[in-house]
Write a protein that holds these residues in place. Structure first.
Motif, PDB file in Angstrom:
ATOM      1  N   LEU A  48     -62.646 -26.861 -64.460  1.00  0.00           N
ATOM      2  CA  LEU A  48     -62.383 -26.060 -63.261  1.00  0.00           C
ATOM      3  C   LEU A  48     -63.336 -24.877 -63.205  1.00  0.00           C
ATOM      4  CD1 LEU A  48     -58.474 -26.077 -63.320  1.00  0.00           C
ATOM      5  CD2 LEU A  48     -59.992 -27.529 -61.963  1.00  0.00           C
ATOM      6  N   ASN A  98     -61.939 -26.597 -57.931  1.00  0.00           N
ATOM      7  CA  ASN A  98     -60.567 -26.149 -58.153  1.00  0.00           C
ATOM      8  C   ASN A  98     -59.644 -27.363 -58.113  1.00  0.00           C
ATOM      9  OD1 ASN A  98     -60.171 -26.794 -55.414  1.00  0.00           O
ATOM     10  ND2 ASN A  98     -60.657 -24.689 -54.773  1.00  0.00           N
ATOM     11  N   ARG A  99     -58.362 -27.130 -58.262  1.00  0.00           N
ATOM     12  CA  ARG A  99     -57.420 -28.256 -58.323  1.00  0.00           C
ATOM     13  C   ARG A  99     -57.396 -29.051 -57.020  1.00  0.00           C
ATOM     14  NH1 ARG A  99     -54.428 -28.697 -62.715  1.00  0.00           N
ATOM     15  NH2 ARG A  99     -54.302 -26.932 -64.168  1.00  0.00           N
ATOM     16  N   ASP A 100     -57.605 -28.381 -55.895  1.00  0.00           N
ATOM     17  CA  ASP A 100     -57.627 -29.094 -54.618  1.00  0.00           C
ATOM     18  C   ASP A 100     -58.860 -29.985 -54.497  1.00  0.00           C
ATOM     19  OD1 ASP A 100     -55.268 -27.878 -53.890  1.00  0.00           O
ATOM     20  OD2 ASP A 100     -56.266 -26.201 -52.863  1.00  0.00           O
ATOM     21  N   PHE A 219     -55.969 -28.797 -67.226  1.00  0.00           N
ATOM     22  CA  PHE A 219     -55.842 -29.855 -66.226  1.00  0.00           C
ATOM     23  C   PHE A 219     -54.612 -30.717 -66.503  1.00  0.00           C
ATOM     24  CE2 PHE A 219     -56.500 -34.406 -65.500  1.00  0.00           C
ATOM     25  CZ  PHE A 219     -56.647 -34.436 -64.114  1.00  0.00           C
TER      26      PHE A 219
END
Length: 450
Positions: A48, A98-100, A219
């Motif tokens: 990330l 990022n996570r999105d 993650f």
């Protein structure tokens, strides 16, 4: 198909009966097909906050001058446009992951005939750990029925994703369903090639265990690695018991003799080449399993009659029963299972090799020829006076149907109590010597009568 693109010519017959010159026509066939692109699929692992660059390249397409492209993340359109005629690729960059931004990206390259698709799976999963199998003396006992195992591993590409903060260790006894799990915390970053270890305790002897190791980052869980831990008596300074079934690649610290003609081969019936020589060699390991491993000599070309392959054990230290004298050395029972099936079977020898020994002595056990399609056991008592090794030697017979296999090599303290009652016992060597002596005496007597 696209290979049919090109010029086609049709022509009238040259002998049409009217003396008319043949006429011809040319048809140009243009086959349109969707773009062929690469990569068709690629997994990209990244931590990330780092950038990710994805590139979709066009290999061929027709028509190629009207290409369009579109980038999507899980069917959500990110970017689209006309394909640059000066380039054969399109690129999409995630500047700060990022996570999105994790998920499946698709690049569609489109012409009149259809679309070519590049797929990129962007994930933050850690790569699997890699177990280290060459740990010296990984097994030890602290109770009569309990053993411990030193588990060691390295991490594949530890810096490819976020820092690994822990490992999830799971293990279960073979044949049982229940997994026991615990977390192993990791302090600080892991370097490439760094050897990590954890002691498995309270394992029930002699049961085997399935061990699963999973790295964990912010993650989540990464890819797991699984191995089988088997009990085998440790190689102690003073030998008590040793057992090797060749189930794992290090083969219990056995080594190939560098001065022989060829090597022993480790494999199982399940992994055997379909082109193997029929009518020789085992179809299962000593326990009857097609998945179980054993060692064998491959007698096909380029092997020739008399070629030797020697497998050498690690060194074993012994302590004399009388600490002030070696006149009464300790006894050990050396045993193994053998498979000698085929009409061209050569010789299987077992030797005792003592440290500092300069001259080679004869085998402590030997057997020649076809013994049938069965695993049989050999046992022989040995009396070393110093550190020693045991050597198993296979000698190639007169043809290709001569594969010899061995499995479950054991070494135990004390005389052999129940030697097998088949042709593999050492006593039969003495019987064959007596038989040869009798034949020699008879021949000498008949010569004298002449």
């Amino acid at each position: 198909s696209r290979e049919m693109t090109g010029s086609y010519r049709c022509q009238t017959s040259q002998y049409n009966g009217f003396n008319v010159k043949p006429r011809e026509a040319v048809v140009e066939l243009i086959v349109q097909y969707p773009p062929t692109v690469e990569p068709v699929f690629m997994e990209m692992r990244q931590g990330l906050g780092r950038p990710v660059v994805m590139t979709c390249r066009v290999l061929r397409a027709h028509p190629s001058r009207v290409l369009r492209f579109e980038w999507l993340l899980s069917n959500r359109l990110l970017h689209a446009g006309a394909f640059d005629a000066q380039r054969d690729e399109t690129e999409y960059t995630v500047r700060n992951l990022n996570r999105d931004g994790l998920g499946e990206y698709t690049c569609n390259v489109i012409n009149e005939a259809g679309a070519g698709k590049c797929t990129f799976l962007v994930t933050g999963k850690a790569y699997p750990p890699e177990f280290y199998y060459d740990t010296y003396n990984p097994v030890w006992q602290n109770k009569p029925r309990i053993y411990n195992f030193k588990l060691q591993w390295t991490q594949m590409n530890p810096n490819a994703v976020d820092r690994i903060v822990a490992y999830r260790l799971g293990f279960r006894q073979m044949g049982l369903q229940r997994w026991w799990e615990q977390e192993i915390p990791v302090d600080g970053p892991i370097n490439k090639g760094e050897l990590m270890s954890h002691n498995l305790t309270e394992l029930v002897r002699p049961e085997s265990y399935e061990v699963r190791l999973t790295p964990i980052t912010r993650f989540g869980e990464g890819d797991s690695t699984i191995r089988i831990v088997r009990y085998s008596a440790p190689i102690n300074p003073h030998l008590r018991e040793f057992h090797c079934s060749f189930e794992e690649e290090p083969i219990c610290m056995f080594t190939q003799d560098k001065n022989d003609d060829f090597d022993w081969t480790r494999h199982s019936a399940a992994t055997r080449d379909t082109k193997y020589t029929p009518n020789t060699g085992p179809s299962v390991d000593r326990t009857g399993s097609k998945q179980g491993f054993y060692m064998y000599i491959e007698t096909s070309r380029p092997r020739k009659e008399g070629d030797q392959a020697r497998l050498v054990s690690p060194f074993f230290d012994v302590a004399p029963k009388n600490p002030y004298s070696i006149s009464n050395p300790p006894a050990y029972c050396f045993g193994f299972f053998y498979h000698m099936y085929g009409k061209h079977i050569g010789t299987l020898n077992a030797f005792l090799k003592q440290k500092g020994q300069t001259s080679s002595e004869g085998p402590v056990w030997s057997l020649i020829g076809n013994q049938g399609d069965h695993w049989r056991q050999a046992k022989v008592s040995i009396h070393p006076t110093s550190s020693f090794q045991v050597v198993l030697e296979g000698i190639r017979g007169p043809g290709i149907e001569g594969d010899i296999a061995i499995d479950d090599v054991t070494l135990e303290e004390g005389e052999c109590r129940d030697p097998p009652t088949n042709l593999s016992s050492k006593d039969l060597l003495g019987s064959s010597h007596i038989w040869l002596l009798c034949v020699t005496l008879v021949m000498t007597f008949l010569e004298g009568q002449r």
